[in-house]
Design an enzyme around this catalytic site. Structure first.
Site, mmCIF file in Angstrom:
data_model
loop_
_atom_site.group_PDB
_atom_site.id
_atom_site.type_symbol
_atom_site.label_atom_id
_atom_site.label_comp_id
_atom_site.label_asym_id
_atom_site.label_seq_id
_atom_site.Cartn_x
_atom_site.Cartn_y
_atom_site.Cartn_z
ATOM 1 N N CYS A 197 0.817 -1.214 0.000
ATOM 2 C CA CYS A 197 0.000 0.000 0.000
ATOM 3 C C CYS A 197 0.855 1.271 0.000
ATOM 4 C CB CYS A 197 -0.880 -0.028 1.244
ATOM 5 S SG CYS A 197 -2.379 0.911 1.011
ATOM 6 N N ASP A 240 -6.067 -3.216 11.259
ATOM 7 C CA ASP A 240 -4.888 -2.353 11.362
ATOM 8 C C ASP A 240 -4.746 -1.920 12.823
ATOM 9 O OD1 ASP A 240 -2.726 -0.791 10.687
ATOM 10 O OD2 ASP A 240 -3.883 0.798 9.713
#
Ligand SMILES: O=C(O)c1ccccc1N[C@@H]1O[C@H](COP(=O)(O)O)[C@@H](O)[C@H]1O
Length: 244
Positions: A14, A138
């Site tokens: 990412c 996360d």
């Protein structure tokens, strides 16, 4: 490279900002590339940058736009302009918000990110079962939405039973990925700052090392022994298939 792994693991890298880095990372074996569409992030890419990067990428790689608290209209406009195949909602989006985005973009995968602050966050995961396609876990940070480099407590997470396929994120890097995958059995992993030189500039050597480490862990795991998570999911699927 990914086909060399003995189990299917989605690998998302990412925070891509440069076309040539996106292509190189896809060639190294990433299944997914993530693009940050959150203006406050140092990894932010504009819609026109995103569209330009998209033209350079191989066809098979998933293109994930990362949004936080954006409207369905803003998300749809970016998805269409940039040819994204998935959206990751990384803010405070409720299940109803996710369903609204999904209704606007029925052919696009919806990944709901949960920033795990306490065990209650994991309980919340169940409420996204009909609202998202995939979950992403996360680490919570009080000031930053993502890309923090902070890891989750993998021991606590071992109790997590996801209602959907899920990706592990938060502070993963080539040096801790083997331990993470020995502790947990996600359907995929997501890395950003752990394979970076600076925000938005990836370290291709670290990405290469990541894939080498993944291959090594893959060789440790006998293909006949599925993960605990996989067993639970199979049971859930067969339960759903039973006549009522
Ligand atoms: O990376 C960012 O700047 C970001 C900004 C806003 C929302 C999400 C963001 N990144 C996401 O953070 C996680 C993991 O990052 P790290 O590996 O701990 O650095 C990942 O899901 C990114 O999509």
């Amino acid at each position: 490279m990914q086909h060399l792994l003995r189990w299917t693991l989605r690998v998302k890298i990412c925070g891509i900002t440069q076309p040539e880095q996106g292509r190189a990372i896809a060639d190294l074996g990433a299944s997914d590339l993530g693009f940050i569409c959150v203006p406050s992030s140092p990894r932010y890419v504009t819609v026109s940058q995103l569209a330009a990067i998209g033209t350079q990428l191989p066809a098979g790689v998933r293109r994930v736009g990362v949004f936080a608290n954006s409207t369905a209209d803003q998300i749809s406009t970016t998805v269409r302009a940039a040819g994204l195949t998935a959206v990751q909602l990384h803010g405070r989006e409720s299940p109803a918000d996710c369903q609204h985005v999904r209704a606007c973009l029925p052919d696009i995968e919806l990944i709901k990110a949960l920033r795990v602050r306490s065990p209650q966050t994991l309980e919340q995961a169940q409420t996204y079962a009909g609202a998202a396609d995939t979950l992403l876990l996360d680490a919570y940070h009080p000031q930053q939405l993502g890309g923090t480099g902070q890891t989750l407590d993998w021991e606590t997470l071992a109790q997590f039973r996801s209602p959907l396929s899920w990706l592990l994120a938060g502070g993963l890097n080539p040096d801790n990925i083997a331990d993470a995958l020995r502790a947990l059995c996600p359907d995929g992993i997501d890395l950003s700052s752990g394979v970076e030189i600076e925000p938005g500039i990836k370290d291709l050597k670290r990405v290469e090392l990541l894939f080498a480490r993944l291959q090594a862990v893959s060789a440790e795991r006998p293909p006949s022994v599925p993960c605990r998570g996989a067993i639970v999911k199979e049971q859930m699927i067969s339960r759903r298939a039973l006549p009522t």
